[in-house]
Design an enzyme around this catalytic site. Structure first.
Site, PDB file in Angstrom:
ATOM      1  N   LYS A 250       0.848  -1.207   0.000  1.00 24.79           N
ATOM      2  CA  LYS A 250       0.000   0.000   0.000  1.00 24.79           C
ATOM      3  C   LYS A 250       0.874   1.244   0.000  1.00 24.79           C
ATOM      4  O   LYS A 250       1.841   1.334   0.759  1.00 24.79           O
ATOM      5  CB  LYS A 250      -0.926   0.003   1.218  1.00 24.79           C
TER       6      LYS A 250
ATOM      7  N   HIS B  33      -0.821  -8.623   8.709  1.00 22.06           N
ATOM      8  CA  HIS B  33      -0.885  -7.178   8.417  1.00 22.06           C
ATOM      9  C   HIS B  33      -0.514  -6.321   9.629  1.00 22.06           C
ATOM     10  O   HIS B  33       0.293  -5.402   9.529  1.00 22.06           O
ATOM     11  CB  HIS B  33      -2.286  -6.774   7.954  1.00 22.06           C
TER      12      HIS B  33
HETATM   13  C1  BG6 Z   1      -7.255  -9.605   3.884  1.00 24.53           C
HETATM   14  C2  BG6 Z   1      -8.143 -10.334   4.830  1.00 24.53           C
HETATM   15  O1  BG6 Z   1      -5.932 -10.049   4.001  1.00 24.53           O
HETATM   16  O2  BG6 Z   1      -7.286  -8.206   4.144  1.00 24.53           O
HETATM   17  C3  BG6 Z   1      -9.560  -9.801   4.738  1.00 24.53           C
HETATM   18  O3  BG6 Z   1      -8.126 -11.712   4.542  1.00 24.53           O
HETATM   19  C4  BG6 Z   1      -9.584  -8.306   4.916  1.00 24.53           C
HETATM   20  O4  BG6 Z   1     -10.398 -10.426   5.719  1.00 24.53           O
HETATM   21  C5  BG6 Z   1      -8.580  -7.637   3.992  1.00 24.53           C
HETATM   22  O5  BG6 Z   1     -10.897  -7.859   4.615  1.00 24.53           O
HETATM   23  C6  BG6 Z   1      -8.465  -6.152   4.281  1.00 24.53           C
HETATM   24  O6  BG6 Z   1      -7.674  -5.543   3.305  1.00 24.53           O
HETATM   25  P1  BG6 Z   1      -7.931  -4.040   2.872  1.00 24.53           P
HETATM   26  O7  BG6 Z   1      -6.848  -3.791   1.867  1.00 24.53           O
HETATM   27  O8  BG6 Z   1      -9.313  -3.988   2.298  1.00 24.53           O
HETATM   28  O9  BG6 Z   1      -7.806  -3.207   4.099  1.00 24.53           O
END
Ligand code: BG6
Length: 487
Positions: A179, A237
């Protein structure tokens, strides 16, 4: 970014959800931008659910086109993009079919990338089948999360894949690392002398990292119910964000310098004593509620979810880092589905002034605060105290605002686009190294084990709120609160 590195991008799971929503749209954006993908580069989709190339392209037209950027699709670019796509019908359960794949790609130019947009149970069989036809040479392999279910299963996959591909050939995706604002965090920290002297325990009181979602589990109830928020968001994450916030300045931006520093943070996370889990970890599960005026059902009634499920859809944690820079500074991590807002942000609360000549109102911790908004509306906001106009010395909170879209109107790149270009160009810095992944699993495992063994269900919260009250109580013990609770 001009490139002449040719490539053959083999996409396993070519008709899957991820290919449809993320991978093929990202490749299209790179193609449309011009100069990012070598003209000779090919995409070879592998799937079972299409009979031949024509049928696959029809599927791409119907399902992928709606997911490419909001701008009107440039038809000429779309047509030339489709011309890059080849198709091979393979039953992944049938290793003999890989001969067809070898025949399809052996005369295509450039580096081979194998992108495994499949369930993790197929990672090892696919790698074996690739090796059986000699396709593991001069190749890169991309593994999507979730990579395993715990330390043991993740090690089993890494061991098996590692027998076929060297670590430098393996690209483990954590899309948060791609990102733009996460990249910007590196620029903010290591491109400016301003923050570094303050970025430490002497000046920082606490740090919050939140990834909140309004979405529920959507069509993934079955997967999610066996996964939960700790595995889905925290192990990867959130811990990756934490390591970027807390890492020491790397020697350079080359892949191992950055990853070595992140690893040091992950290894310095204070191990969680199972007896303390109730104090430092909160798990919740959403009940029915209202989000932006719409009623949404309880997690336990979502399709694919067991009615008596004890899977967490919300996690809040207090984390400590055992090193000189951060000893004693609490890092509060939080993520959840069906929360009140979709927001990802990092909040750095600085300490209060040591002595105030300006009265008690200047003695507030968090009066100086840096809020780094990752999404939506990427911005950096620095809060300070200033004198209110008029008589007397009354202080009020004001802020300096940096909204990135006002400075940089063009050129934003989606996470997947950046990461796919990095794979094609052999840049590993934004991919998770095996040792980082292991350190993250090792740290979360006591919590996973404790919650699995616990007879206490997750704490309920109404959809559309900020999660269970216990998450606020945990911060209150440190005389602080979540950002949205200020005021
Ligand atoms: C993914 C998860 O890795 O990341 C999902 O498996 C989640 O559950 C998503 O919704 C969120 O990503 P972003 O980029 O939409 O914040």
């Amino acid at each position: 970014m001009q490139t002449d590195s040719s490539f053959t991008f083999v996409l396993f799971g070519g008709t899957g959800d991820l290919s449809m929503r993320k991978i093929l749209p990202a490749l299209f954006e790179a193609h449309r931008a011009g100069g990012m993908l070598a003209d000779s580069g090919k995409i070879v989709a592998v799937a079972r659910h299409a009979a031949n190339r024509d049928e696959y392209l029809q599927w791409v037209n119907e399902h992928v086109k709606p997911h490419v950027s909001k701008k009107a699709v440039d038809e000429a670019a779309w047509t030339s993009f489709l011309a890059r796509i080849e198709f091979v019908k393979i039953d992944l359960g049938n290793p003999e079919d890989f001969v067809q794949l070898r025949d399809a790609v052996q005369d295509l130019p450039g580096i081979r990338v194998f992108y495994l947009a499949t369930g993790p149970s197929l990672f090892v069989p696919i790698c074996h089948a690739l090796a059986s036809v000699g396709l593991n040479e001069n190749a890169r392999i991309v593994l999507e999360k979730p990579l395993g279910y715990d330390l043991k299963s993740s090690n089993a996959i890494n061991d098996a894949v590692g027998e076929i591909f060297a670590e430098e050939q393996i690209y483990r995706i954590d899309h948060y690392l791609g990102k733009e604002p996460v990249q910007n965090l590196l620029a903010l920290r290591f491109g400016n002398a301003l923050f570094e002297p303050l970025w430490r325990r002497e000046w920082v009181e606490s740090i919050q990292i939140t990834i909140a979602e309004e979405l529920g589990v959507e069509a993934r109830g079955d997967f999610y119910d066996n996964t939960g928020a700790l595995r889905d968001m925290v192990q990867n994450h959130l811990l990756q964000l934490l390591s970027i916030v807390a890492m020491e300045p790397p020697h350079s931006m080359d892949s191992d310098s950055v990853r070595d520093e992140k690893l040091r943070v992950l290894r310095a996370l204070k191990p969680i004593d199972p007896r303390d889990i109730g104090k430092v970890a909160v798990r919740g599960q959403y009940h029915s509620g209202v989000i932006r005026g719409n009623s949404v059902p309880a997690y336990a009634t979502e399709q694919g979810v067991k009615p008596d499920s004890s899977t967490e859809t919300f996690v809040a944690l207090k984390v400590e880092i055992e090193n000189w820079r951060w000893a004693g500074v609490p890092f509060f991590l939080r993520t959840g589905k069906r929360l009140a807002d979709r927001v990802a942000e990092i909040v750095v609360n600085f300490r209060a002034v040591p002595h105030s000549a300006l009265g008690a109102s200047a003695l507030r911790a968090g009066a100086n605060r840096l809020v780094i908004r990752l999404q939506p509306n990427e911005s950096i906001r620095l809060y300070c105290l200033a004198k209110q106009p008029g008589e007397g010395m009354n202080l009020a909170s004001v802020h300096l605002d940096l909204a990135f879209d006002q400075f940089f109107r063009e050129g934003q790149m989606e996470a997947y686009q950046r990461l796919l270009l990095d794979v094609i160009n052999g840049r590993l810095a934004l991919f998770v190294r095996r040792d980082e992944q292991e350190a993250a699993w090792r740290w979360v495992e006591p919590i996973l084990n404790e919650w699995q063994a616990s007879i206490k269900p997750p704490k309920p919260y109404a959809a559309g709120t900020w999660g269970p009250a216990a998450a606020s109580a945990m911060l209150a013990q440190h005389d602080t609160c979540w950002l949205e609770e200020e005021n």
